[in-house]
Each structure stands twice: as C-alpha cells, then as structure tokens.
Motif scaffolding. Structure first.
Motif, PDB file in Angstrom:
ATOM      1  N   PRO A  64      -1.246 -36.275 -14.700  1.00  0.00           N
ATOM      2  CA  PRO A  64      -0.047 -36.475 -15.195  1.00  0.00           C
ATOM      3  C   PRO A  64       0.083 -38.197 -15.369  1.00  0.00           C
ATOM      4  CG  PRO A  64       0.005 -35.874 -13.067  1.00  0.00           C
ATOM      5  CD  PRO A  64      -1.361 -35.742 -13.232  1.00  0.00           C
ATOM      6  N   ALA A  96       8.074 -39.291 -14.662  1.00  0.00           N
ATOM      7  CA  ALA A  96       9.601 -38.989 -14.914  1.00  0.00           C
ATOM      8  C   ALA A  96      10.443 -39.104 -13.657  1.00  0.00           C
ATOM      9  CB  ALA A  96       9.580 -37.452 -15.543  1.00  0.00           C
ATOM     10  N   LYS A  97      11.851 -39.150 -14.104  1.00  0.00           N
ATOM     11  CA  LYS A  97      12.680 -39.160 -12.914  1.00  0.00           C
ATOM     12  C   LYS A  97      12.423 -38.100 -11.870  1.00  0.00           C
ATOM     13  CE  LYS A  97      15.542 -39.475 -16.105  1.00  0.00           C
ATOM     14  NZ  LYS A  97      16.916 -39.229 -16.869  1.00  0.00           N
ATOM     15  N   LYS A  98      12.675 -38.268 -10.708  1.00  0.00           N
ATOM     16  CA  LYS A  98      12.715 -37.031  -9.804  1.00  0.00           C
ATOM     17  C   LYS A  98      13.654 -36.033 -10.041  1.00  0.00           C
ATOM     18  CE  LYS A  98      12.298 -36.534  -4.828  1.00  0.00           C
ATOM     19  NZ  LYS A  98      11.128 -35.639  -4.814  1.00  0.00           N
ATOM     20  N   ALA A  99      13.276 -34.764 -10.158  1.00  0.00           N
ATOM     21  CA  ALA A  99      14.108 -33.851 -10.527  1.00  0.00           C
ATOM     22  C   ALA A  99      15.625 -33.694  -9.851  1.00  0.00           C
ATOM     23  CB  ALA A  99      13.502 -32.003 -10.292  1.00  0.00           C
ATOM     24  N   LYS A 153      11.799 -25.125 -10.776  1.00  0.00           N
ATOM     25  CA  LYS A 153      13.157 -25.484 -11.296  1.00  0.00           C
ATOM     26  C   LYS A 153      13.381 -25.548 -12.557  1.00  0.00           C
ATOM     27  CE  LYS A 153      15.164 -28.445  -8.522  1.00  0.00           C
ATOM     28  NZ  LYS A 153      16.153 -29.566  -8.141  1.00  0.00           N
ATOM     29  N   ARG A 179      15.292 -29.011 -18.971  1.00  0.00           N
ATOM     30  CA  ARG A 179      14.039 -29.635 -18.250  1.00  0.00           C
ATOM     31  C   ARG A 179      13.601 -28.693 -17.015  1.00  0.00           C
ATOM     32  NH1 ARG A 179      16.397 -35.209 -15.779  1.00  0.00           N
ATOM     33  NH2 ARG A 179      17.351 -34.107 -13.706  1.00  0.00           N
ATOM     34  N   THR A 201      10.670 -28.074 -13.554  1.00  0.00           N
ATOM     35  CA  THR A 201       9.659 -28.822 -12.473  1.00  0.00           C
ATOM     36  C   THR A 201       8.899 -27.854 -12.065  1.00  0.00           C
ATOM     37  OG1 THR A 201      11.598 -30.058 -11.821  1.00  0.00           O
ATOM     38  CG2 THR A 201       9.811 -29.927 -10.254  1.00  0.00           C
ATOM     39  N   TYR A 254       6.073 -32.175 -10.773  1.00  0.00           N
ATOM     40  CA  TYR A 254       5.909 -32.579 -11.790  1.00  0.00           C
ATOM     41  C   TYR A 254       7.311 -32.091 -12.735  1.00  0.00           C
ATOM     42  CZ  TYR A 254       4.810 -33.593 -16.731  1.00  0.00           C
ATOM     43  OH  TYR A 254       4.720 -34.161 -18.299  1.00  0.00           O
ATOM     44  N   LEU A 255       7.961 -33.151 -13.245  1.00  0.00           N
ATOM     45  CA  LEU A 255       9.200 -32.841 -13.918  1.00  0.00           C
ATOM     46  C   LEU A 255       8.956 -33.252 -15.454  1.00  0.00           C
ATOM     47  CD1 LEU A 255      12.182 -32.685 -14.365  1.00  0.00           C
ATOM     48  CD2 LEU A 255      12.607 -35.063 -13.596  1.00  0.00           C
ATOM     49  N   GLN A 256       9.471 -32.311 -16.284  1.00  0.00           N
ATOM     50  CA  GLN A 256       9.371 -32.616 -17.871  1.00  0.00           C
ATOM     51  C   GLN A 256       9.806 -33.717 -18.124  1.00  0.00           C
ATOM     52  OE1 GLN A 256      11.164 -29.288 -19.795  1.00  0.00           O
ATOM     53  NE2 GLN A 256      10.243 -29.859 -21.791  1.00  0.00           N
TER      54      GLN A 256
END
Lengths: 184, 396
Positions: free
Chosen positions: A175, A179-182, B308, B352, B354, B359-361
């Motif tokens: 990766p 990206a920002k943390k969920a 999520k 979006r 996870t 890993y977050l889209q």
C-alpha cells in the motif's frame, strides 16, 4: 522488478516449496509424454529458453510485415483505430502524454516474439511460423531503431537484444497511499 | 402515478409511466392458467437488466460490464458476470479438453475434466475485478452510473480443485519459484504467478454459482486467483508450467503495469486493493421526493475481509458506519446498507471501506498525488454521486 524484493520473494517461495508433499496421492491424471510437452509448450522466457530453431532478417520481415501485420498496424507500425502503434514513444514515459509501444515500453524482445507467435495476427492467432515470427520481430525492432538494417534474429541473438526500457520496471510498493485513519 | 421510492420496480414502472401511463394494466389476478414447466429457467420478461459494452471493431478483444445497480446481494448472476477477452470466447468440448502440468516437476501430468470432477474440491465465494476497472475515474473522467464506473467487477461462488493439490501430484522440483498459466483460447493468453500464491489459495475452478462455468468465464475450467487482478485468473486453462522465473509475458509487461510520474512502471501489481461503491441511489437514478431511502452498495478487498464501510451524505464532511450484511467473506464482495432521509436539498453520497489489514480506501486526490495520471489500472478511489434538487442523481 526490484532486485531486493525479488530476492525476498524467492527466498519465501523456497521455504514454501519444501513443504509440498512428495507423493502422488490420488493416482489421477496420466503422464505427459515428451512429445506432448514439446507440442503444447510454446512459452518463451526472457533468457530465451523455449525459443525454437529458426531465423528471420529485417529484410524478410519488411516483406512479411506488410502481408501479415500492416493492414491493421499501418505500413510503418504507426497504428490505426484500435490497433496499437508498434513504433515511437521513446523518451515520453516521464511526460504528460506517454506513448507506450513495443519500442518505448516493452522491456524484453523475447516478449515481442512470444506475443506475436501466440496471439497475432488478431484474426488468426498463432498462425505464424517461427521464421515469420523472427522476421516480423526483427522488422518491428528495426522500425524502433533497436536493431540495425542487417540484423538477423534467432534463438541466440533475440535474447541479447537490449530494449530501451529494460530497466524501467519496479516491484509493487503498495500500500502506497497513506489514507486517514478510518472513522476520523 | 405517484412514485413512492427508489425500488428498482418503481424505477422501471416510472420509466414506463413516462412513456404512457395507459400502457400499465391495473393490479389484478390472472384469469387464465399460467405457463407450463420448462427445462432451463429464464428470468421474468419484465426484467431487462443486461451487461453493457460499446461497439468495437475488435469485439473478440473487448469487455462487457456488470449492471451493479440492479444486483441485490453479493452474488453476480452468471449471465451478468463481466467479461474481458483478448482473443474471443472459444467453444470447448469438455471431452476434448486437457490440462497439462509440466516444467520443474518430477511427474508431468495431464488431467481430463473427468479427473477434475473426481479430485477433492472446494467451493468459495470470491470477487473478480479487472485491473482496469474504474480507470477513467483516475484520469478525471468519472462515469455516469455504477455499471459504467465499476462494472468490471463481479462475485461468484467458484467450485474447483485447489491448484496446490495438482502441483503436489506432480511433485515440484527444487528451484521452482513461479508458474506460467496459459489459456486454451485462440491467443493462448499466459501469465506468470508466484509459486507462493499458487500453493496458497488458487483454485482450478469448473463450477460457477452451482453450475458449470459459463463460456465467457472460462468453460470448462479456469484459474481463480483470489483477490488478484482479473487478467491472471486464466480462463479456459490448458497448461500450467512450473518455472524458475517470471516469463515476462505481454500482459505483465506491456499491459497491466502501472506507469508512475517518474517514468518507471510498477510490475506484478497483482492485488486489488480495498474499494467500495454506492449502487443505489447512484448516477442515472432518480429520487421521487424527500423522504426515506436505503443507501446500499458493495465493498471488497483483495487482501481479505471488509471490516468497515462508511457512508457520507454531506459531501465527505462526516462519515457514519454502514451496516455490513452477512456473509462477510475474505476476497469477496460485501454488501453494505445505510438508512437515509433525504431533505430535498442538493448533496452528495459517497462510501469508503476498511479491510482487515487496516487499509482505508483513499480518495481520488490522495491516489493521484502518489500515482499521477498516467496509470489507470488498479484504481480504487472513493466514488462520489451528486444528488440534485430535482431528485436526479449524477456523476458530476
């Protein structure tokens, strides 16, 4: 592929390989004979293994290309409609409008040979003889300035051709997007 | 006709009503006997959803897209599974089809389809996604509906023999590190796959959603390489060669490689990263007025399970958890749902997800900042749908 990454991948694979069972459990399938393997195996590796006996010159390729390829890819490999250009684009890969062709992008001449041999011409895939494939490959590489007008390709000379973008590929770093943390 | 919501039936009825309300007969019960039995079922004649494909002068080297906005659960009906072919769809008689496994093995073997049906098999649900799915989004050409933007994605139950079983039968020799898998289509499409993956979860599949594979999906037998770009899932599998290096075929060099802004191209970018899309309400659909709508969509990750899915109904300012519907399976599509009351104002809808690796889209902007605009494969940015005051939903 990045050399370090490749090494790590290969080392990991070597460990896995050892774990594979050493017996035939189900006694299904029949042995493939040497002749069956010879008939069906058409793959060509970058080191040239799998290349058949045969040869082709730029001169012969100029003739064969017009008969076999030019109707779609254009008489000078310039491409037409959905048929991609085979020539040009060297030096454009870093720019805004990169032109990816066999000459500018493909890293191995063996790939050109293998693809033409297995998949071209579009309407009659796999119909070219080894000699025709060597010749057409020679002419396309000549159009890109990669081999000279007197070049002859065969199973020894083809893998030695150095493509302009030979060192243009790296491994998968993903990766790669932080990206920002969920949920934040 | 008063429209009550954005169920698909109402949407279709509305479309028909626009053409002429008199065409719809009143609610009632049939006065005559219905149709007799039939040997192979077909859907209702009122259901019209189809794959989309553009005209092409090379139709044997082209694609068709799944109508994601019309699907309900996680399984794509086989007849609507997306297609990408490079040398057309061969018609293969299974009695004349064999798979040869050779190369760096002690016992090169040839298997028939009968052998395959006798070997221990498993069934697993996995998505397939073309590397180029939604590539237009990356270069700033967002597509108008879920089918056009994300329709090179489908999800099926696949039944087959683990490739590991076959490789064990042939007994690998030392030095084996990759396989080359080759199709029996006219163009003999071939891809190199690391042996580690081949021994992990790859299936040699003959079943799709309970019946034999469809020809477009590789009848009679194909590779399913869970979580990895569609192109390596070799259809019409005819040959597996165990080798000591990647063979650098055209589809792993000239194509399906990702050209970065520095002029270098990423190669062997196999995994399809976490991605989601709202399929209803979405571009091309219409809300009939303020009120309740269930937002639903799909989320998936080539690295494992979705943990999520979040939805934003305010232009990305805030995100709320959506409900994940069971089953939530690794490397499969997961359906999410989110209740929403539309107040009649302009807004946008986006999702979006996870995955279990954390890993977050990402957003499109985050992706483009790293990868630029020259690579369009393996794009997984957030997709935004815009809701207008008149209820129309669009991509811009």
């Amino acid at each position: 592929m990045n050399k370090a990454r490749l090494f790590i991948l290969c080392a990991a694979i070597a460990v896995v390989t050892v774990a594979v069972a050493q017996t035939q459990s189900y006694k299904l399938g029949r042995p493939a004979t040497a002749e069956e393997i010879r008939e069906r195996d058409i793959s060509v590796a970058p080191d040239g293994s799998g290349l058949p006996v045969g040869h082709g010159t730029v001169t012969q390729g100029r003739h064969d290309y017009q008969t076999l390829c030019g109707n779609c890819h254009g008489d000078r490999g310039q491409g037409m409609l959905q048929y991609p250009a085979l020539v040009g684009g060297q030096g454009t890969l870093r720019g805004k409008n990169p032109v990816k062709t066999v000459g500018s992008y493909w890293p191995y001449a063996t790939t050109v040979w293998d693809f033409i041999h297995r998949t071209m011409p579009y309407a009659r895939p796999g119909s070219l003889t080894p000699d025709e494939t060597y010749a057409v490959t020679a002419f396309i590489l000549y159009l890109n300035g990669i081999v000279g007008e007197k070049a002859e390709l065969n199973k020894t000379t083809l893998p030695r051709v150095k493509m302009p973008n030979r060192d243009g590929f790296v491994g998968d770093p993903r990766p790669d997007v932080a990206a920002k943390k969920a949920g934040k | 006709m008063k429209r009550k919501g954005l169920t698909r039936r109402a949407f279709l009825a509305t479309a028909s009503a626009t053409l002429g309300a008199a065409a719809i007969p009143p609610v009632g019960f049939p006065q005559e006997l219905g149709a007799p039995r039939r040997a192979y079922g077909e859907r209702s004649p009122f259901e019209k959803s189809v794959r989309f494909f553009p005209e092409s002068i090379t139709p044997a080297s082209s694609y068709s897209k799944t109508p994601l906005q019309d699907l309900f659960g996680i399984i794509t009906p086989s007849a609507l599974h997306y297609e990408v072919h490079h040398s057309g769809v061969p018609e293969i008689d299974p009695r004349r089809h064999e798979i040869m496994i050779h190369g760096l093995v002690e016992r090169p073997l040839i298997f028939t389809m009968e052998d395959f049906h006798r070997l221990p098999s498993v069934s697993r649900i996995h998505f397939l996604e073309c590397a180029g799915n939604s590539g237009g989004e990356q270069i700033g050409r967002p597509a108008a509906n879920p089918q056009r933007s994300h329709g090179l994605l489908s999800c099926s139950e696949w039944t087959g023999v683990p490739l590991r079983t076959l490789l064990e039968e042939t007994e690998l020799k030392p030095g084996a590190t990759w396989i080359v898998a080759e199709g029996a289509d006219a163009g003999r499409l071939a891809r190199s796959i690391p042996l580690e993956k081949a021994l992990d979860d790859v299936l040699v599949a003959y079943g799709q959603n309970g019946e034999a594979l469809r020809p477009e999906q590789g009848y009679p037998v194909r590779l399913v390489v869970p979580g990895w770009e569609g192109n390596v899932n070799i259809k019409w599998l005819g040959r597996v060669q165990v080798v000591d290096q990647p063979y650098m075929t055209s589809y792993e060099t000239g194509h399906y490689t990702d050209l970065m802004p520095d002029g270098k191209a990423r190669q062997f970018t196999f995994v399809m990263e976490a991605k989601s899309v709202i399929t209803r309400p979405a571009g091309g659909q219409e809300l009939s007025g303020p009120g309740f709508y269930e937002i639903t969509g799909l989320a998936w990750s080539g690295r494992g399970r979705i943990t999520k899915a979040e939805v934003s109904t305010d232009g990305g300012k805030s995100w709320q958890d959506a409900q994940l519907n069971e089953p939530i399976l690794p490397k499969a599509v997961t359906r999410f749902r989110f209740p929403w009351w539309w107040d009649g104002e302009e807004t946008s809808l986006q999702s979006r997800c996870t995955d279990e690796t954390g890993y977050l889209q990402p957003t499109r902007e985050e992706l483009v900042a790293v990868r630029g605009l020259n690579a369009t494969d393996h794009y997984n940015g957030i997709k935004v749908w815009y809701v207008h005051k008149d209820g129309k939903v669009s991509h811009e």
